[in-house]
Write a protein that holds these residues in place. Structure first.
Motif, short mmCIF file in Angstrom:
data_model
loop_
_atom_site.label_atom_id
_atom_site.label_comp_id
_atom_site.label_asym_id
_atom_site.label_seq_id
_atom_site.Cartn_x
_atom_site.Cartn_y
_atom_site.Cartn_z
N ILE A 35 0.87 -1.17 0.00
CA ILE A 35 0.00 0.00 0.00
C ILE A 35 0.91 1.22 0.00
O ILE A 35 1.69 1.44 0.93
CB ILE A 35 -0.95 0.02 1.22
CG1 ILE A 35 -1.78 -1.28 1.28
CG2 ILE A 35 -1.86 1.22 1.16
CD1 ILE A 35 -2.70 -1.37 2.49
N GLY A 37 1.52 5.38 -0.39
CA GLY A 37 0.89 6.68 -0.26
C GLY A 37 1.75 7.62 0.56
O GLY A 37 2.64 7.18 1.30
N SER A 41 -2.32 9.83 3.71
CA SER A 41 -3.12 9.25 2.61
C SER A 41 -4.16 8.25 3.10
O SER A 41 -5.07 7.90 2.36
CB SER A 41 -2.19 8.55 1.62
OG SER A 41 -1.50 7.48 2.24
N LYS A 43 -3.17 5.19 4.48
CA LYS A 43 -2.65 3.82 4.37
C LYS A 43 -2.46 3.16 5.74
O LYS A 43 -2.79 1.97 5.90
CB LYS A 43 -1.34 3.80 3.58
CG LYS A 43 -0.19 4.60 4.14
CD LYS A 43 0.99 4.63 3.16
CE LYS A 43 2.22 5.27 3.78
NZ LYS A 43 2.02 6.69 4.19
N THR A 46 -5.84 2.26 7.21
CA THR A 46 -6.36 1.07 6.51
C THR A 46 -5.73 -0.20 7.06
O THR A 46 -6.42 -1.17 7.36
CB THR A 46 -6.09 1.19 5.00
OG1 THR A 46 -6.77 2.35 4.50
CG2 THR A 46 -6.58 -0.05 4.25
N ILE A 196 2.88 -1.48 4.07
CA ILE A 196 2.68 -0.09 3.67
C ILE A 196 4.03 0.62 3.59
O ILE A 196 4.96 0.33 4.33
CB ILE A 196 1.70 0.67 4.60
CG1 ILE A 196 2.25 0.83 6.02
CG2 ILE A 196 0.36 0.00 4.63
CD1 ILE A 196 1.40 1.74 6.86
N MET A 213 -2.82 5.04 -2.55
CA MET A 213 -3.82 5.82 -1.84
C MET A 213 -3.44 7.30 -1.81
O MET A 213 -2.26 7.65 -1.76
CB MET A 213 -3.99 5.30 -0.41
CG MET A 213 -4.54 3.89 -0.32
SD MET A 213 -5.00 3.40 1.36
CE MET A 213 -6.45 4.44 1.66
#
Length: 255
Positions: A35, A37, A41, A43, A46, A196, A213
């Motif tokens: 992920i 970003g 963002s 991430k 999430t 991430i 993202m």
């Protein structure tokens, strides 16, 4: 392939601001998802919703087909390994004792714990006869991070979450750790890895699919090659152009 994690119109709101804004996606068993970003963002939020360190404001998250909110949070986290940038090894415990933390909580027998510890140290290329009895302050940053990965794998979780695990590591060691993590994922076969990062090179190098993202939304979620060939919007296009400019700079410097 089996769907491991699914987000269905998930949002997370803080003080009337949606830091994650109506996102939906599926992650299959055995995938290595990155992920990507910038800061803010969405991430990290999430990622933390997957192991319920953060609860969604709306929408549904399922884990192996079950609604996360119907699962016991502690039991869920024991099925999910979690590796962070700060590592967080217990300084007063040896490497072996750090790796054995969750198996001891699960009341594994001593022989099984020792066997698992040796197996995992071999997997992360820190042979037990040389490293098991060392303490964290006797290890380099890269070695500590490998112990962190081994500890997260100890109870044989279905899913591994990595929160910018190599962000504080020097560039050479970081590349080596990326290679090792990719090799570990390949060797384990059926484990789902989600990592991430804000580093586009790392995201595209490790992920079989990359989720990009920006401002709480998913801009694009696809294979690295598809993203490069057909960026979904201007944000993704600029990311790729930046990466290409960096690559061109190194190429011209080398020439």
């Amino acid at each position: 392939m089996t769907s491991m994690i699914s987000f269905d119109h998930v949002s997370k709101v803080y003080n009337a601001k949606a830091v994650v804004n109506d996102i939906s996606f599926n992650i299959e068993q055995g995938e290595f998802i990155t992920i990507l970003g910038t800061s803010g963002s969405g991430k990290t939020t999430t990622l933390k919703m997957i192991n319920r360190l953060i609860e969604p404001s709306s929408g549904t998250i399922t884990f192996e087909g079950e609604n996360l909110l119907d699962l016991d949070a502690v039991a869920l986290r024991r099925q999910i390994g979690y590796v962070v940038q700060q590592i967080g090894l217990f300084p007063h415990m040896t490497v072996a004792e750090n790796i054995a933390t969750v198996p001891k909580l699960l009341k594994w027998d001593k022989e099984h714990i020792v066997q698992r510890t040796v197996e995992l140290l071999e997997l992360v290329q820190l042979p037990a006869d040389e490293y098991a009895k060392r303490y964290p302050n006797e290890l380099s940053g890269g070695q500590q991070q490998r112990v962190g990965v081994a500890r997260a794998l100890a109870a044989n979780p279905d899913v591994m979450l990595f929160d910018e695990p190599f962000g504080a590591i020097d560039a050479i060691t970081r590349t080596e750790l990326q290679d090792q993590l990719s090799a570990i994922h390949h060797k384990l076969g059926d484990k789902t890895f989600i990592l991430i990062t804000h580093d586009i090179t790392e995201a595209f190098r490790l992920g079989n699919r990359v989720m990009i993202m920006d401002e709480g939304k998913i801009c694009q979620f696809d294979t690295p090659s598809n993203i490069v060939q057909a960026p979904a919007n201007e944000f993704v296009k600029k990311l790729i152009e930046t990466a290409r400019a960096q690559e061109a700079m190194w190429s011209s410097a080398h020439d």
